[in-house]
Design an enzyme around this catalytic site. Structure first.
Site, PDB file in Angstrom:
ATOM      1  N   ARG A 175      40.686  43.955  51.169  1.00 25.20           N
ATOM      2  CA  ARG A 175      40.561  44.312  49.849  1.00 25.20           C
ATOM      3  C   ARG A 175      39.317  45.228  49.470  1.00 25.20           C
ATOM      4  O   ARG A 175      38.226  44.794  50.139  1.00 25.20           O
ATOM      5  CB  ARG A 175      40.701  43.350  49.026  1.00 25.20           C
TER       6      ARG A 175
ATOM      7  N   ARG B  79      30.864  39.805  41.942  1.00 24.81           N
ATOM      8  CA  ARG B  79      31.615  39.078  41.568  1.00 24.81           C
ATOM      9  C   ARG B  79      31.450  37.421  41.207  1.00 24.81           C
ATOM     10  O   ARG B  79      31.861  36.797  40.114  1.00 24.81           O
ATOM     11  CB  ARG B  79      33.108  38.922  42.311  1.00 24.81           C
TER      12      ARG B  79
ATOM     13  N   LYS C 215      42.740  30.467  44.692  1.00 27.79           N
ATOM     14  CA  LYS C 215      43.821  30.495  43.810  1.00 27.79           C
ATOM     15  C   LYS C 215      45.182  31.131  44.336  1.00 27.79           C
ATOM     16  O   LYS C 215      46.371  30.466  44.155  1.00 27.79           O
ATOM     17  CB  LYS C 215      43.108  31.304  42.533  1.00 27.79           C
TER      18      LYS C 215
ATOM     19  N   ARG D 161      39.634  34.551  31.908  1.00 30.74           N
ATOM     20  CA  ARG D 161      38.566  34.810  32.685  1.00 30.74           C
ATOM     21  C   ARG D 161      37.130  34.896  31.597  1.00 30.74           C
ATOM     22  O   ARG D 161      36.085  34.840  32.300  1.00 30.74           O
ATOM     23  CB  ARG D 161      38.898  36.012  33.533  1.00 30.74           C
TER      24      ARG D 161
ATOM     25  N   ARG E  52      38.961  37.481  54.707  1.00 31.46           N
ATOM     26  CA  ARG E  52      40.384  37.720  53.960  1.00 31.46           C
ATOM     27  C   ARG E  52      41.253  38.911  54.442  1.00 31.46           C
ATOM     28  O   ARG E  52      40.753  40.088  54.464  1.00 31.46           O
ATOM     29  CB  ARG E  52      40.171  37.725  52.559  1.00 31.46           C
TER      30      ARG E  52
HETATM   31  P1  AP5 Z   1      42.399  33.413  48.019  1.00 34.20           P
HETATM   32  O1  AP5 Z   1      43.576  32.734  47.825  1.00 34.20           O
HETATM   33  O2  AP5 Z   1      42.801  34.842  48.289  1.00 34.20           O
HETATM   34  O3  AP5 Z   1      41.300  33.085  46.867  1.00 34.20           O
HETATM   35  P2  AP5 Z   1      41.404  33.588  45.380  1.00 34.20           P
HETATM   36  O4  AP5 Z   1      40.898  32.432  44.584  1.00 34.20           O
HETATM   37  O5  AP5 Z   1      42.770  34.049  45.001  1.00 34.20           O
HETATM   38  O6  AP5 Z   1      40.384  34.584  45.170  1.00 34.20           O
HETATM   39  P3  AP5 Z   1      40.444  36.368  44.820  1.00 34.20           P
HETATM   40  O7  AP5 Z   1      39.157  36.979  45.403  1.00 34.20           O
HETATM   41  O8  AP5 Z   1      41.639  36.945  44.565  1.00 34.20           O
HETATM   42  O9  AP5 Z   1      39.968  35.998  43.034  1.00 34.20           O
HETATM   43  P4  AP5 Z   1      39.153  36.775  42.131  1.00 34.20           P
HETATM   44  O10 AP5 Z   1      39.479  36.002  41.225  1.00 34.20           O
HETATM   45  O11 AP5 Z   1      37.839  37.417  42.347  1.00 34.20           O
HETATM   46  O12 AP5 Z   1      40.066  38.081  42.353  1.00 34.20           O
HETATM   47  P5  AP5 Z   1      41.226  38.941  41.225  1.00 34.20           P
HETATM   48  O13 AP5 Z   1      42.510  39.430  41.977  1.00 34.20           O
HETATM   49  O14 AP5 Z   1      41.758  37.569  40.215  1.00 34.20           O
HETATM   50  O15 AP5 Z   1      41.513  32.779  49.131  1.00 34.20           O
HETATM   51  C1  AP5 Z   1      40.509  33.746  49.766  1.00 34.20           C
HETATM   52  C2  AP5 Z   1      40.134  33.667  51.419  1.00 34.20           C
HETATM   53  O16 AP5 Z   1      39.944  32.321  51.510  1.00 34.20           O
HETATM   54  C3  AP5 Z   1      41.721  33.728  51.781  1.00 34.20           C
HETATM   55  O17 AP5 Z   1      41.091  34.770  53.007  1.00 34.20           O
HETATM   56  C4  AP5 Z   1      42.129  32.555  52.266  1.00 34.20           C
HETATM   57  O18 AP5 Z   1      43.267  32.807  53.383  1.00 34.20           O
HETATM   58  C5  AP5 Z   1      41.064  31.774  52.525  1.00 34.20           C
HETATM   59  N1  AP5 Z   1      41.203  30.377  52.106  1.00 34.20           N
HETATM   60  C6  AP5 Z   1      41.994  29.976  51.172  1.00 34.20           C
HETATM   61  N2  AP5 Z   1      42.010  28.538  51.049  1.00 34.20           N
HETATM   62  C7  AP5 Z   1      41.323  28.116  52.357  1.00 34.20           C
HETATM   63  C8  AP5 Z   1      40.770  26.875  52.676  1.00 34.20           C
HETATM   64  N3  AP5 Z   1      41.184  25.811  52.181  1.00 34.20           N
HETATM   65  N4  AP5 Z   1      39.822  26.832  53.698  1.00 34.20           N
HETATM   66  C9  AP5 Z   1      39.415  28.205  54.367  1.00 34.20           C
HETATM   67  N5  AP5 Z   1      39.868  29.280  53.873  1.00 34.20           N
HETATM   68  C10 AP5 Z   1      40.723  29.185  52.797  1.00 34.20           C
HETATM   69  O19 AP5 Z   1      40.571  39.874  40.465  1.00 34.20           O
HETATM   70  C11 AP5 Z   1      40.281  41.228  41.200  1.00 34.20           C
HETATM   71  C12 AP5 Z   1      39.487  41.904  40.112  1.00 34.20           C
HETATM   72  O20 AP5 Z   1      40.450  42.297  39.252  1.00 34.20           O
HETATM   73  C13 AP5 Z   1      38.293  41.523  39.334  1.00 34.20           C
HETATM   74  O21 AP5 Z   1      37.135  41.217  39.917  1.00 34.20           O
HETATM   75  C14 AP5 Z   1      38.502  42.224  37.790  1.00 34.20           C
HETATM   76  O22 AP5 Z   1      37.749  43.192  38.173  1.00 34.20           O
HETATM   77  C15 AP5 Z   1      39.867  42.204  37.773  1.00 34.20           C
HETATM   78  N6  AP5 Z   1      40.432  41.296  36.941  1.00 34.20           N
HETATM   79  C16 AP5 Z   1      41.560  40.442  37.451  1.00 34.20           C
HETATM   80  N7  AP5 Z   1      41.656  39.545  36.167  1.00 34.20           N
HETATM   81  C17 AP5 Z   1      40.980  39.694  35.216  1.00 34.20           C
HETATM   82  C18 AP5 Z   1      40.862  39.016  33.920  1.00 34.20           C
HETATM   83  N8  AP5 Z   1      41.622  38.235  33.338  1.00 34.20           N
HETATM   84  N9  AP5 Z   1      39.884  39.842  33.241  1.00 34.20           N
HETATM   85  C19 AP5 Z   1      39.162  40.789  33.571  1.00 34.20           C
HETATM   86  N10 AP5 Z   1      39.351  41.425  34.468  1.00 34.20           N
HETATM   87  C20 AP5 Z   1      40.197  40.995  35.770  1.00 34.20           C
HETATM   88 ZN    ZN Z   2      43.661  35.947  44.418  1.00 35.65          ZN
END
Ligand code: AP5
Ligand code: ZN
Length: 218
Positions: free
Chosen positions: A156, A167, A13, A88, A123
């Site tokens: 992270r 997660r 994402k 989410r 990552r």
């Molecule tokens: P990346 O692009 O970083 O993936 P992402 O989908 O953004 O993954 P996140 O881990 O950031 O998502 P998340 O939803 O768990 O975390 P968030 O920050 O929202 O890519 C991942 C890796 O793959 C990278 O190394 C990239 O280079 C690689 N990659 C990308 N595309 C690729 C490809 N095509 N091929 C190969 N490799 C590739 O949330 C974190 C925490 O915050 C949650 O756990 C929760 O505690 C809290 N939180 C956030 N939002 C909410 C909410 N709305 N409600 C409640 N709690 C929340």
């Molecule tokens: Zn992200």
């Protein structure tokens, strides 16, 4: 354009958000990035959410909903925005519906769990900009450094394998139901509901960007 990027942790994402936001000149609203910034600052909000985030659980709906409502009232959101990691849960999605926040597209990036564990282990992120890299699949120009600022990249706290598994469990239980939610809404009320698109998220980053653009403009 107003859009929601939906997908498991590590689906890509944040990676695709960078391209989409640049192309459509809209801000990226990543609730994860906002919360991580609060933790780093040590603000009241940061202290409240730190433990939950480290364990891979979800922060409370009320807190997230008010954070997002405040953010989308800012002037830079007038011409649209991209939600990354929000909504989410069903209550978060309902809160947007009830507030009359009209969304044009929901774009799901689909990736299998085994692939996700590999991705998150490698990552690296640039914390202040949210730019995302992977040691093998998407390496920075210079090892361990951000391409734009040259500043150090970090891992992270929630990317340890046990936390990643947690997660993923939370995703399947609480977030995956949004796939049905938005698909059903699009089928029942196509004139008011966001258009729903699903893109397979396995392949090179560029290939997926092409598929995303095709889905949004095709
Ligand atoms: P990346 O692009 O970083 O993936 P992402 O989908 O953004 O993954 P996140 O881990 O950031 O998502 P998340 O939803 O768990 O975390 P968030 O920050 O929202 O890519 C991942 C890796 O793959 C990278 O190394 C990239 O280079 C690689 N990659 C990308 N595309 C690729 C490809 N095509 N091929 C190969 N490799 C590739 O949330 C974190 C925490 O915050 C949650 O756990 C929760 O505690 C809290 N939180 C956030 N939002 C909410 C909410 N709305 N409600 C409640 N709690 C929340
Ligand atoms: Zn992200």
């Amino acid at each position: 354009m107003r859009l929601i990027l939906l997908g498991a942790p590590g689906a890509g994402k944040g990676t695709q958000a960078q391209f989409i936001c640049e192309r459509y000149k809209i801000p990226q609203i990543s609730t994860g990035d906002m919360l991580r910034a609060a933790v780093k600052e040590g603000s009241e909000l940061g202290l409240k959410v730190k433990e939950i985030m480290t364990s891979g659980g979800l922060v409370s709906d009320d807190l997230i909903i008010s954070l997002v409502k405040e953010r989308i009232a800012q002037p830079d959101c007038e011409n649209g925005f991209l939600f990354d990691g929000f909504p989410r849960t069903i209550p978060q999605a309902n809160a947007m519906k009830d507030a009359g926040v009209k969304i044009d597209h929901v774009l799901e990036i689909a990736v299998a769990d085994e692939e996700i564990v590999k991705r998150l282990a490698g990552r690296r992120v640039h914390p202040s900009s949210g730019r995302v890299y992977h040691v093998e699949y998407n390496p920075p120009k210079e090892e361990g450094k951000d391409d734009v600022t040259g500043e150090p990249l970090i891992q992270r706290d929630d990317d340890r394998e046990s936390t990643v598994r947690n997660r993923l469990g939370v995703y399947h239980e609480q977030t995956a139901p949004l796939v049905d939610y938005y698909q059903q809404w699009a089928a029942e009320a196509p004139d008011v509901a966001p258009a729903y698109h699903r893109v397979e998220g396995v392949g090179s980053v560029d290939e997926i960007t092409r598929k995303v653009i095709q889905a949004l403009e095709g």
